[in-house]
Design a protein around this motif. Structure first.
Motif, PDB file in Angstrom:
ATOM      1  N   THR A 125     -10.343  27.495  96.737  1.00  0.00           N
ATOM      2  CA  THR A 125     -11.322  27.356  95.355  1.00  0.00           C
ATOM      3  C   THR A 125     -12.988  27.627  96.030  1.00  0.00           C
ATOM      4  OG1 THR A 125      -9.984  25.678  94.219  1.00  0.00           O
ATOM      5  CG2 THR A 125     -12.256  25.887  93.594  1.00  0.00           C
ATOM      6  N   VAL A 126     -13.217  27.225  97.172  1.00  0.00           N
ATOM      7  CA  VAL A 126     -14.492  27.260  97.738  1.00  0.00           C
ATOM      8  C   VAL A 126     -14.651  28.592  98.220  1.00  0.00           C
ATOM      9  CG1 VAL A 126     -15.988  26.520  99.501  1.00  0.00           C
ATOM     10  CG2 VAL A 126     -14.652  24.657  98.353  1.00  0.00           C
ATOM     11  N   LYS A 127     -13.690  29.402  98.801  1.00  0.00           N
ATOM     12  CA  LYS A 127     -14.014  30.517  99.094  1.00  0.00           C
ATOM     13  C   LYS A 127     -14.142  31.590  97.908  1.00  0.00           C
ATOM     14  CE  LYS A 127     -11.127  30.738 103.518  1.00  0.00           C
ATOM     15  NZ  LYS A 127      -9.880  31.575 103.889  1.00  0.00           N
ATOM     16  N   ALA A 128     -13.552  31.103  96.778  1.00  0.00           N
ATOM     17  CA  ALA A 128     -13.706  32.228  95.630  1.00  0.00           C
ATOM     18  C   ALA A 128     -15.153  31.736  95.258  1.00  0.00           C
ATOM     19  CB  ALA A 128     -12.845  31.702  94.486  1.00  0.00           C
ATOM     20  N   MET A 129     -15.623  30.620  95.083  1.00  0.00           N
ATOM     21  CA  MET A 129     -17.016  30.379  94.518  1.00  0.00           C
ATOM     22  C   MET A 129     -18.008  31.066  95.583  1.00  0.00           C
ATOM     23  SD  MET A 129     -16.861  28.666  91.790  1.00  0.00           S
ATOM     24  CE  MET A 129     -18.560  28.463  91.721  1.00  0.00           C
ATOM     25  N   LEU A 130     -17.866  30.961  96.675  1.00  0.00           N
ATOM     26  CA  LEU A 130     -18.556  31.693  97.782  1.00  0.00           C
ATOM     27  C   LEU A 130     -18.839  32.984  97.505  1.00  0.00           C
ATOM     28  CD1 LEU A 130     -20.393  30.803 100.350  1.00  0.00           C
ATOM     29  CD2 LEU A 130     -18.205  31.425 101.742  1.00  0.00           C
ATOM     30  N   GLU A 131     -17.622  33.806  97.467  1.00  0.00           N
ATOM     31  CA  GLU A 131     -17.895  34.948  97.305  1.00  0.00           C
ATOM     32  C   GLU A 131     -18.577  35.196  95.816  1.00  0.00           C
ATOM     33  OE1 GLU A 131     -16.996  37.615  99.301  1.00  0.00           O
ATOM     34  OE2 GLU A 131     -16.473  36.169 100.572  1.00  0.00           O
ATOM     35  N   SER A 132     -18.301  34.497  94.818  1.00  0.00           N
ATOM     36  CA  SER A 132     -18.877  34.753  93.467  1.00  0.00           C
ATOM     37  C   SER A 132     -20.433  34.449  93.927  1.00  0.00           C
ATOM     38  CB  SER A 132     -18.545  33.760  92.414  1.00  0.00           C
ATOM     39  OG  SER A 132     -19.197  33.946  91.374  1.00  0.00           O
ATOM     40  N   THR A 133     -20.942  33.618  94.526  1.00  0.00           N
ATOM     41  CA  THR A 133     -22.196  33.238  94.897  1.00  0.00           C
ATOM     42  C   THR A 133     -22.918  34.340  95.455  1.00  0.00           C
ATOM     43  OG1 THR A 133     -21.819  30.925  94.883  1.00  0.00           O
ATOM     44  CG2 THR A 133     -23.973  31.661  95.606  1.00  0.00           C
ATOM     45  N   LYS A 134     -22.255  35.021  96.578  1.00  0.00           N
ATOM     46  CA  LYS A 134     -22.722  36.120  97.255  1.00  0.00           C
ATOM     47  C   LYS A 134     -23.138  37.367  96.301  1.00  0.00           C
ATOM     48  CE  LYS A 134     -20.547  35.590 101.837  1.00  0.00           C
ATOM     49  NZ  LYS A 134     -19.698  36.038 102.579  1.00  0.00           N
ATOM     50  N   ILE A 135     -22.195  37.431  95.359  1.00  0.00           N
ATOM     51  CA  ILE A 135     -22.726  38.617  94.279  1.00  0.00           C
ATOM     52  C   ILE A 135     -23.835  38.160  93.573  1.00  0.00           C
ATOM     53  CG2 ILE A 135     -21.691  39.618  92.185  1.00  0.00           C
ATOM     54  CD1 ILE A 135     -18.950  39.438  93.318  1.00  0.00           C
ATOM     55  N   MET A 136     -24.054  36.966  93.190  1.00  0.00           N
ATOM     56  CA  MET A 136     -25.156  36.353  92.542  1.00  0.00           C
ATOM     57  C   MET A 136     -26.516  36.898  93.077  1.00  0.00           C
ATOM     58  SD  MET A 136     -23.813  32.986  90.791  1.00  0.00           S
ATOM     59  CE  MET A 136     -25.394  32.416  90.332  1.00  0.00           C
ATOM     60  N   VAL A 137     -26.412  36.388  94.578  1.00  0.00           N
ATOM     61  CA  VAL A 137     -27.627  36.712  95.549  1.00  0.00           C
ATOM     62  C   VAL A 137     -27.924  38.114  95.597  1.00  0.00           C
ATOM     63  CG1 VAL A 137     -28.310  36.462  97.707  1.00  0.00           C
ATOM     64  CG2 VAL A 137     -27.196  34.551  96.727  1.00  0.00           C
ATOM     65  N   LYS A 138     -26.729  38.714  95.609  1.00  0.00           N
ATOM     66  CA  LYS A 138     -27.094  40.353  95.519  1.00  0.00           C
ATOM     67  C   LYS A 138     -27.568  40.843  94.570  1.00  0.00           C
ATOM     68  CE  LYS A 138     -24.834  44.899  96.366  1.00  0.00           C
ATOM     69  NZ  LYS A 138     -23.440  45.556  96.473  1.00  0.00           N
TER      70      LYS A 138
END
Length: 266
Positions: A125-138
């Motif tokens: 779950t945390v890995k999924a949130m981490l990837e989603s947040t990376k997209i937000m930062v980009k």
């Protein structure tokens, strides 16, 4: 020596036109470099730094638009980037904590120890949130970059050296995207635009040197045919000719009347 050579050539060309029935053609001085400055965004003019006739250098300020609305957008973009970066660091820390906890459980109870399945689920779950947040930062970083580009266009600068020949704005005016605001022409690189009958085409060729006269300032020099261009209007049966020449230090500007001489027998 070069000046003497050009003078002799001018006498030969101009003399042949006078005494051998050379063909005199009239033309207009035009700029080889004309820059039309337009706005990319809608807004009000805050400051105008130039007036008609001003000589400008490349990167000189021309005018500036109001930035209040764009200031808000820029602040929002920076805030979004900051928040997404904070969220990214949070999920990275969260992933480190759970992984450390998993390692402790593994050492104490083994791979099938108590709560291992639950920890694995948390990690995914945390890995999924981490990837989603990376997209937000980009996306947020791209938005900040776009706003920086917008701010560059709020203060318009001269794209090249030249003279301001047209100014369609004043402080307080609203400009629309694509609207012509300022026109700049290059007065250093000038040419003569000549319209000639199709019957003369056999007497000229690109690279041919011609006598040039600018009557307004009594200036005589040697020019060279730079290009022969078909006229866009087929009804006139005319051909366009561009003649380049050296203006030296003379005060010659676009729009002035000029004359070129095509010697007979060429």
């Amino acid at each position: 020596m070069l000046k003497l050579k050009n003078t002799i050539l001018f006498i030969l060309l101009f003399g042949s036109a006078v005494y051998a029935g050379g063909i005199a053609l009239t033309g207009t001085i035009v700029s080889d470099g004309q820059k039309m400055i337009g706005s990319r965004y809608m807004g009000y003019v805050k400051k105008v730094y130039v007036k008609l006739g001003d000589k400008v250098k490349r990167e000189d300020d021309l005018y500036e638009m109001e930035s209040a609305e764009f200031d808000i957008m820029k602040t929002q973009a920076n805030l979004m980037l900051e928040q997404s970066q904070i969220a990214l660091e949070y999920w990275k820390d969260r992933l480190r904590v759970i992984n450390k906890k998993k390692e402790n459980v593994k050492k104490k109870y083994g791979m099938t120890g108590f709560g291992m399945d639950d920890l694995e689920g948390q990690i995914e779950t945390v890995k999924a949130m981490l990837e989603s947040t990376k997209i937000m930062v980009k996306h947020a970083a791209e938005q900040v970059k776009q706003m920086a580009i917008v701010f560059n266009y709020l203060k318009m600068k001269a794209p090249a050296d030249g003279v301001v020949v047209q100014k369609n704005i004043k402080v307080g005016d609203m400009v629309m995207p694509g609207m012509l605001t300022i026109m700049i022409v290059d007065t250093e690189h000038l040419e003569i635009d000549v319209s000639l009958p199709a019957g003369i085409i056999g007497k000229i060729h690109e690279g041919q040197r011609l006598a040039v006269e600018i009557p307004a300032i009594k200036y005589n020099t040697i020019g060279k045919i730079k290009a022969i261009i078909p006229d866009a209007n087929p009804m006139t049966h005319k051909i366009k000719m561009r003649v380049s020449f050296d203006k030296g230090k003379k005060n010659i500007f676009p729009g002035m009347y000029a004359k070129v001489i095509i010697p007979e027998g060429t």
